[in-house]
Write an enzyme that holds these catalytic residues in place. Structure first.
Site, short mmCIF file in Angstrom:
data_model
loop_
_atom_site.label_atom_id
_atom_site.label_comp_id
_atom_site.label_asym_id
_atom_site.label_seq_id
_atom_site.Cartn_x
_atom_site.Cartn_y
_atom_site.Cartn_z
N GLY A 1 2.34 2.30 10.69
CA GLY A 1 3.32 3.37 10.54
C GLY A 1 4.03 3.73 11.83
O GLY A 1 4.70 4.77 11.92
N GLU B 1 -6.92 5.01 7.49
CA GLU B 1 -6.66 6.43 7.19
C GLU B 1 -7.87 7.05 6.48
O GLU B 1 -8.20 8.22 6.68
CB GLU B 1 -5.38 6.56 6.36
CG GLU B 1 -4.15 6.32 7.23
CD GLU B 1 -2.96 5.70 6.52
OE1 GLU B 1 -2.89 5.73 5.29
OE2 GLU B 1 -2.09 5.15 7.23
N GLU C 1 -5.78 -4.66 10.37
CA GLU C 1 -4.73 -3.68 10.63
C GLU C 1 -5.02 -2.92 11.93
O GLU C 1 -5.80 -1.96 11.93
CB GLU C 1 -4.65 -2.67 9.48
CG GLU C 1 -4.31 -3.29 8.15
CD GLU C 1 -3.67 -2.27 7.22
OE1 GLU C 1 -2.56 -2.54 6.76
OE2 GLU C 1 -4.26 -1.21 6.98
N LYS D 1 0.23 4.25 -0.32
CA LYS D 1 -0.37 5.48 0.23
C LYS D 1 -0.10 6.66 -0.71
O LYS D 1 0.02 6.46 -1.91
CB LYS D 1 0.12 5.72 1.66
CG LYS D 1 -0.06 4.46 2.52
CD LYS D 1 0.08 4.68 3.98
CE LYS D 1 -0.14 3.35 4.69
NZ LYS D 1 -0.12 3.50 6.14
N ASN E 1 0.88 -1.17 0.00
CA ASN E 1 0.00 0.00 0.00
C ASN E 1 0.92 1.22 0.00
O ASN E 1 1.47 1.58 1.04
CB ASN E 1 -0.89 -0.03 1.25
CG ASN E 1 -1.68 1.25 1.43
OD1 ASN E 1 -1.78 2.06 0.52
ND2 ASN E 1 -2.26 1.42 2.61
N HIS F 1 -9.58 1.63 4.42
CA HIS F 1 -8.33 1.72 5.19
C HIS F 1 -8.57 2.67 6.37
O HIS F 1 -9.33 3.62 6.26
CB HIS F 1 -7.22 2.25 4.28
CG HIS F 1 -5.88 2.18 4.93
ND1 HIS F 1 -5.46 3.14 5.83
CD2 HIS F 1 -4.88 1.27 4.86
CE1 HIS F 1 -4.25 2.80 6.28
NE2 HIS F 1 -3.88 1.68 5.70
N SER G 1 3.14 -2.13 10.24
CA SER G 1 4.59 -2.23 10.45
C SER G 1 5.17 -3.59 10.08
O SER G 1 6.10 -4.07 10.73
CB SER G 1 4.96 -1.85 11.88
OG SER G 1 4.58 -0.50 12.14
P1 PGA Z 1 2.67 0.30 7.60
O1 PGA Z 1 1.22 0.54 6.92
O2 PGA Z 1 3.18 -1.01 7.04
O3 PGA Z 1 3.48 1.47 7.17
O4 PGA Z 1 2.46 0.22 9.07
C1 PGA Z 1 0.32 -0.51 6.73
C2 PGA Z 1 -0.95 0.02 6.13
O5 PGA Z 1 -1.41 1.09 6.52
O6 PGA Z 1 -1.53 -0.63 5.24
#
Ligand code: PGA
Length: 249
Positions: free
Chosen positions: A172, A96, A166, A11, A9, A94, A212
């Protein structure tokens, strides 16, 4: 035996030029033999990345879409456009998008249904915040998120949907859920699917862990019984992504 699926992903990262340079540098060293690999890229990168991925087994994914076919929805992108650009997967809901763009379970469900109607495979994201985990409501929340997301999705389509668990506190942050914690929730999600549909559907559906994931923790996470791969953010923008996909080596 469920085939693992590992999706990057990206982003809001990578200009079209950067995207093509990155894809060209990594596409031939990723071993796609027994794992499905997906690059979920920003809308503006879909066409050039699609061209760059030609002739590989890496699939193209989007990060979002709107739940209408077309029309006066300034700034949105339709499932029809994604389908016409050879997109196979689309991330829906997601955390976010839920947090910054106010997407709730009803919107997630509308988007998932629409994606399916166009033959796109939704990657439906669910997960709890730190506060929710501390308050002991993780499973209750996940139950609601899964039930509402799958409303009206017929059984034959449900088994093809991908779910990404998640935990928001792990996204992140460099804090990963332990493999056991992640597996427990993924197992609980599988039980919810068994209740909504049946055992066969629950055994078929693929559930990713995200938050992560990196080259160091991928093997342990992906070896758990209920974890069928990962949704990878930060580490999918680096060559490290190759080591995550090829975690067995
Ligand atoms: P990350 O993000 O691996 O940077 O923690 C995962 C995601 O939001 O899909």
């Amino acid at each position: 035996m469920r085939k693992k699926i590992i999706a990057g992903n990206w982003k809001m990262n990578m200009t079209p030029k950067e995207a093509v340079t990155f894809v060209d540098s990594i596409k031939n060293i990723i071993d796609t033999n027994d794992v499905d690999v997906v690059f979920c890229v920003p809308s503006i990168d879909i066409v050039p990345v699609g061209v760059a991925l030609n002739g590989t087994k890496i699939a193209l994914g989007a990060q979002n879409m709107y739940f209408e076919d077309s029309g006066a929805f300034t700034g949105e992108i339709s499932p029809k456009m994604l389908k016409a650009s050879d997109v196979k997967y689309v991330i829906i809901g997601h955390s976010e998008r839920r947090a910054f763009f106010f997407e709730d379970n009803v919107i997630v469900n509308k988007k998932a249904l629409k994606a399916i109607s166009y033959g796109l495979i939704p990657i439906i994201c669910v997960g709890e915040s730190l506060k929710e985990r501390e308050n002991g409501v993780t499973l209750k929340l996940i139950d609601e998120q899964v039930r509402e997301a799958f409303k009206d999705i017929p059984k034959d389509k449900a088994s093809e949907v991908i779910i990404a668990y998640e935990p928001i506190w792990a996204i992140g942050t460099g804090k990963t859920a332990t493999a056991k914690e992640a597996d427990e929730v993924c197992g609980a999600i599988r039980k919810i699917i068994a209740l909504l549909y049946d055992k066969e559907t629950a055994e078929k559906i693929r559930i990713q862990y995200g938050g992560s994931v990196n080259a160091k923790n991928a093997a342990e996470l992906f070896s758990m019984g209920n974890i069928d791969g990962g949704l990878v953010g930060g580490a999918s923008l680096k060559m490290e992504f190759k080591d995550i996909v090829n975690y067995k080596k």
